[in-house]
Write a protein that holds these residues in place. Structure first.
Motif, mmCIF file in Angstrom:
data_model
loop_
_atom_site.group_PDB
_atom_site.id
_atom_site.type_symbol
_atom_site.label_atom_id
_atom_site.label_comp_id
_atom_site.label_asym_id
_atom_site.label_seq_id
_atom_site.Cartn_x
_atom_site.Cartn_y
_atom_site.Cartn_z
ATOM 1 N N SER A 19 0.857 -1.184 0.000
ATOM 2 C CA SER A 19 0.000 0.000 0.000
ATOM 3 C C SER A 19 0.892 1.233 0.000
ATOM 4 C CB SER A 19 -0.912 0.027 1.230
ATOM 5 O OG SER A 19 -1.672 1.222 1.259
ATOM 6 N N ASN A 20 0.663 2.100 -0.966
ATOM 7 C CA ASN A 20 1.424 3.351 -1.002
ATOM 8 C C ASN A 20 1.012 4.273 0.137
ATOM 9 O OD1 ASN A 20 2.739 2.535 -3.298
ATOM 10 N ND2 ASN A 20 1.736 3.983 -4.668
ATOM 11 N N VAL A 21 1.969 5.045 0.610
ATOM 12 C CA VAL A 21 1.698 6.157 1.523
ATOM 13 C C VAL A 21 2.148 7.406 0.768
ATOM 14 C CG1 VAL A 21 2.057 7.138 3.814
ATOM 15 C CG2 VAL A 21 2.127 4.648 3.490
ATOM 16 N N ARG A 22 1.196 8.026 0.080
ATOM 17 C CA ARG A 22 1.531 9.079 -0.881
ATOM 18 C C ARG A 22 2.272 10.240 -0.237
ATOM 19 N NH1 ARG A 22 -1.058 13.590 -2.667
ATOM 20 N NH2 ARG A 22 -2.851 13.127 -1.346
ATOM 21 N N LYS A 23 1.873 10.639 0.965
ATOM 22 C CA LYS A 23 2.514 11.771 1.629
ATOM 23 C C LYS A 23 3.988 11.515 1.915
ATOM 24 C CE LYS A 23 -1.102 14.401 3.998
ATOM 25 N NZ LYS A 23 -1.609 14.820 5.325
ATOM 26 N N LEU A 24 4.336 10.236 2.117
ATOM 27 C CA LEU A 24 5.713 9.894 2.451
ATOM 28 C C LEU A 24 6.481 9.377 1.247
ATOM 29 C CD1 LEU A 24 5.162 8.174 5.923
ATOM 30 C CD2 LEU A 24 5.630 10.568 5.410
ATOM 31 N N ASN A 25 5.834 9.386 0.068
ATOM 32 C CA ASN A 25 6.488 8.983 -1.169
ATOM 33 C C ASN A 25 7.119 7.601 -1.041
ATOM 34 O OD1 ASN A 25 7.208 9.379 -3.868
ATOM 35 N ND2 ASN A 25 9.246 10.140 -3.320
ATOM 36 N N GLY A 26 6.356 6.656 -0.463
ATOM 37 C CA GLY A 26 6.858 5.302 -0.284
ATOM 38 C C GLY A 26 5.710 4.312 -0.200
ATOM 39 N N ALA A 27 6.061 3.047 0.011
ATOM 40 C CA ALA A 27 5.058 1.981 0.101
ATOM 41 C C ALA A 27 5.318 1.136 1.335
ATOM 42 C CB ALA A 27 5.078 1.115 -1.150
ATOM 43 N N SER A 28 4.246 0.624 1.909
ATOM 44 C CA SER A 28 4.340 -0.225 3.086
ATOM 45 C C SER A 28 3.923 -1.643 2.698
ATOM 46 C CB SER A 28 3.427 0.305 4.195
ATOM 47 O OG SER A 28 3.491 -0.521 5.336
ATOM 48 N N LEU A 29 4.721 -2.622 3.074
ATOM 49 C CA LEU A 29 4.404 -4.020 2.805
ATOM 50 C C LEU A 29 3.391 -4.521 3.835
ATOM 51 C CD1 LEU A 29 4.942 -6.780 1.413
ATOM 52 C CD2 LEU A 29 6.773 -7.127 3.096
ATOM 53 N N ILE A 30 2.257 -5.004 3.347
ATOM 54 C CA ILE A 30 1.269 -5.634 4.230
ATOM 55 C C ILE A 30 1.581 -7.123 4.252
ATOM 56 C CG2 ILE A 30 -1.177 -6.060 4.624
ATOM 57 C CD1 ILE A 30 -1.753 -3.429 3.197
ATOM 58 N N SER B 212 -1.897 10.829 6.971
ATOM 59 C CA SER B 212 -3.287 10.765 6.503
ATOM 60 C C SER B 212 -3.464 11.462 5.159
ATOM 61 C CB SER B 212 -4.220 11.400 7.534
ATOM 62 O OG SER B 212 -4.128 10.724 8.761
ATOM 63 N N GLY B 213 -4.390 10.932 4.362
ATOM 64 C CA GLY B 213 -4.684 11.546 3.081
ATOM 65 C C GLY B 213 -5.225 10.533 2.089
ATOM 66 N N SER B 214 -5.641 11.017 0.927
ATOM 67 C CA SER B 214 -6.252 10.182 -0.097
ATOM 68 C C SER B 214 -5.257 9.844 -1.200
ATOM 69 C CB SER B 214 -7.460 10.899 -0.697
ATOM 70 O OG SER B 214 -7.059 12.125 -1.286
ATOM 71 N N GLY B 215 -5.709 9.026 -2.160
ATOM 72 C CA GLY B 215 -4.902 8.728 -3.335
ATOM 73 C C GLY B 215 -3.772 7.758 -3.122
#
Length: 252
Positions: free
Chosen positions: A11-22, A211-214
């Motif tokens: 899942s991307n975390v757009r504000k942090l310009n990265g992705a988190s592995l679930i 927090s945020g969308s997209g």
């Protein structure tokens, strides 16, 4: 029919310009009986709808295993957080089967709806522990654009998976029993309950940075396992101890 499958992805975390592995999580599924579709069927098609329900399963709880991600907050501060996704209600899986008479092709439109909150367990900023308290979580469920808001109200994550079965060919894409990719877009809501032992409230800090969308989401589901089909085959569904045989790998 009772099924189980493993699911994992990013899942991307757009504000942090990265992705988190679930992490790899077990999904327990109760497949329902086919029923007529809720909307009129176009001429030249045959359709039926199959509703199913599901629950995450980790050590008897309806959640993912804890997972840890390291991202850059505000572009320079490395933050490591350990989190879990927790269910707040049943996961539903709707499968619409469509047969096109003119071509003989078949389509499977699958929609997964999951009410999940994100709970933060531990945080480190630049290697230093940041106390967020025992109750730090999103104030509501993660949410996605809902294609049928009147029928499915409330906040929940929505993931879509489409399967295609061409005439005389092999199935492609996602099917509930064989698995495949599920994709969506998620909004991470504001945080609440993130309070240190000294009483400092960190809700606004986490909300501003995360927090945020997209936020793009892609999950990979493996083939399901059902104990009703234990005939030995070249393509087994279950291991000897009745776990799903196929363990999917996350894809971006």
């Amino acid at each position: 029919m009772s099924l189980s499958a493993y699911i994992t992805g990013y899942s991307n975390v757009r504000k942090l310009n990265g992705a988190s592995l679930i992490p790899l999580t077990c999904l327990l599924i109760e497949q329902g009986l086919p029923e007529p579709p809720s909307t009129p069927v176009p001429d030249g098609e045959f359709q039926f709808f199959t509703p199913s329900t599901a629950n995450l399963s980790y050590q008897g709880r309806k959640q993912t295993p804890p997972f840890t991600s390291t991202l850059l907050t505000f572009g320079f501060a490395p933050v490591t957080a350990t989190m879990v996704l927790e269910q707040t209600g049943p996961i539903t899986i709707g499968t619409l089967f469509r047969a096109i008479f003119a071509t003989g092709d078949n389509y499977l439109d699958n929609t997964v709806r999951a009410p999940l909150v994100l709970r933060v367990l531990d945080v480190e900023v630049n290697g230093v522990t940041l106390d967020v308290g025992p109750s730090c979580r999103t104030e509501t469920s993660l949410s996605s654009p809902e294609p049928e808001p009147a029928r499915y109200p409330g906040k929940h994550l929505v993931m879509l998976g489409r399967g295609y079965i061409p005439v005389g060919g092999n199935a492609q894409g996602y099917q509930l029993t064989t698995g495949g990719p599920l994709k969506g877009e998620v909004t991470i809501p504001a945080f609440k309950g993130c309070v240190t032992d000294g009483g400092e409230n960190l809700d606004r800090l986490l909300t501003a940075s995360i927090s945020g969308s997209g936020n793009y989401l892609k999950q990979m589901q493996g083939q399901t396992c059902t104990v009703l089909n234990q005939v030995p085959t070249d393509d087994p569904q279950c291991t000897e101890d009745l776990q799903p045989y196929v363990v999917p790998k996350p894809e971006r």
